[in-house]
Design an enzyme around this catalytic site. Structure first.
Site, PDB file in Angstrom:
ATOM      1  N   LYS A   1       3.947  -6.265  12.234  1.00 21.97           N
ATOM      2  CA  LYS A   1       3.380  -6.651  10.940  1.00 21.97           C
ATOM      3  C   LYS A   1       3.906  -8.009  10.485  1.00 21.97           C
ATOM      4  O   LYS A   1       5.092  -8.200  10.271  1.00 21.97           O
ATOM      5  CB  LYS A   1       3.694  -5.583   9.882  1.00 21.97           C
ATOM      6  CG  LYS A   1       3.019  -5.875   8.539  1.00 21.97           C
ATOM      7  CD  LYS A   1       3.105  -4.696   7.601  1.00 21.97           C
ATOM      8  CE  LYS A   1       2.430  -4.989   6.278  1.00 21.97           C
ATOM      9  NZ  LYS A   1       2.385  -3.812   5.382  1.00 21.97           N
TER      10      LYS A   1
ATOM     11  N   ARG B   1      -1.979   4.048  14.307  1.00 22.52           N
ATOM     12  CA  ARG B   1      -0.920   3.780  15.271  1.00 22.52           C
ATOM     13  C   ARG B   1      -1.517   3.964  16.665  1.00 22.52           C
ATOM     14  O   ARG B   1      -2.368   4.828  16.854  1.00 22.52           O
ATOM     15  CB  ARG B   1       0.259   4.753  15.093  1.00 22.52           C
ATOM     16  CG  ARG B   1       0.978   4.615  13.774  1.00 22.52           C
ATOM     17  CD  ARG B   1       1.754   3.302  13.691  1.00 22.52           C
ATOM     18  NE  ARG B   1       2.519   3.226  12.453  1.00 22.52           N
ATOM     19  CZ  ARG B   1       2.054   2.706  11.327  1.00 22.52           C
ATOM     20  NH1 ARG B   1       0.833   2.231  11.271  1.00 22.52           N
ATOM     21  NH2 ARG B   1       2.817   2.659  10.249  1.00 22.52           N
TER      22      ARG B   1
ATOM     23  N   ARG C   1       0.826  -1.204   0.000  1.00 22.54           N
ATOM     24  CA  ARG C   1       0.000   0.000   0.000  1.00 22.54           C
ATOM     25  C   ARG C   1       0.854   1.245   0.000  1.00 22.54           C
ATOM     26  O   ARG C   1       1.968   1.273   0.466  1.00 22.54           O
ATOM     27  CB  ARG C   1      -0.891   0.028   1.251  1.00 22.54           C
ATOM     28  CG  ARG C   1      -2.120  -0.840   1.197  1.00 22.54           C
ATOM     29  CD  ARG C   1      -2.969  -0.648   2.432  1.00 22.54           C
ATOM     30  NE  ARG C   1      -3.575   0.670   2.471  1.00 22.54           N
ATOM     31  CZ  ARG C   1      -3.381   1.551   3.439  1.00 22.54           C
ATOM     32  NH1 ARG C   1      -2.563   1.301   4.433  1.00 22.54           N
ATOM     33  NH2 ARG C   1      -3.994   2.722   3.410  1.00 22.54           N
TER      34      ARG C   1
END
Length: 256
Positions: free
Chosen positions: A123, A254, A59
């Site tokens: 991630k 976040r 992305r």
């Protein structure tokens, strides 16, 4: 063991007839290659796997580089009925990935809106959905998952990344588990939209009811409480002004 077309088909069993799998030793980007094949008429269910990806895309223009043995990288072409709204598709795909990982013993994953797979708040994998130009009901779904973190990975990137680190990795079996769950989720999405999958997605939401910082490319960051997603997959951000529906794909979350 590295994936092969025959091994993935064997692991899929009867479901193998629903897919047309092609495993490449190396390619620049599975999404870019599959988009080209889609425009040339490739059928729904076409899958492109790369043991090495040299110019993978994530992305917001980020790169996703995969090396043999370190990650899974593949793309799936899915053609929905004309008129199908793609709202929430990346979330449906993320849910399918989380379900598949649970099948292989990696159930400690969470989902971050709109397209990240997390493990221990780091991630583990990402999703890139691209619609076919001129045919918005046809989607190329790119998925990347870290099997292990390379020793040469920079320290700052390592600190934000996670890997499956399974004792023994049969990549073909992993691809089969992923495709099996993707088939189920995409068929449900086609029949009833993301609304049918929302509760299951919310149960895996990493930032549910947590304070977050929302940033975009064209606005100042703003804080709020993340209230999950609605039936269309829009993020719900609660602030002093009320609850805002966030639709843009150019958004990052976040912990605040």
């Amino acid at each position: 063991m590295p994936a092969t077309t025959a091994a993935i088909a064997s692991a899929l069993g009867p479901l193998a007839r629903r897919f047309d799998v092609d495993v490449l030793d190396s390619c620049a980007s599975t999404n870019a290659e599959l988009l080209a094949r889609a425009e040339a008429g490739a059928p729904s269910g076409t899958v492109l796997v790369a043991n090495e990806q040299t110019a993978g895309r994530g992305r917001r223009g980020r790169s996703w580089i995969s090396s043999p043995g370190d990650s899974l990288a593949f793309s799936l072409l899915w053609r929905f009925a004309p008129g199908t709204a793609p709202a929430g598709l990346s979330l449906a795909v993320g849910l399918a990935v989380a379900r598949a990982l649970a099948r292989v013993g990696a159930g400690d994953t969470a989902l971050k809106w709109p397209n990240d797979i997390l493990r221990n708040r780091r991630k583990l994998g990402g999703i890139l959905v691209e619609l076919l130009p001129g045919a918005p009901h046809a989607a190329v779904i790119g998925i990347g998952i870290n099997l292990r973190l390379p020793a040469a990975m920079p320290a700052d990137l390592r600190a934000a990344s996670a890997a499956l680190d399974l004792p023994a990795t049969d990549e073909s079996a992993l691809y089969a588990a992923l495709l099996t769950e993707l088939l189920a989720a995409l068929e449900q999405f086609a029949a009833a939209g993301f609304a049918a999958l929302r509760d299951d997605w919310m149960a895996r939401h990493a930032f549910q009811d947590a304070p977050v910082l929302l940033s975009t490319d064209f606005a100042s960051p703003r804080e709020g409480i993340c209230r999950g997603v609605d039936a269309d997959g829009a993020l719900l951000l609660e602030s002093a002004a009320g609850i805002e529906r966030v639709l843009s794909g150019e958004v990052s979350l976040r912990p605040a």
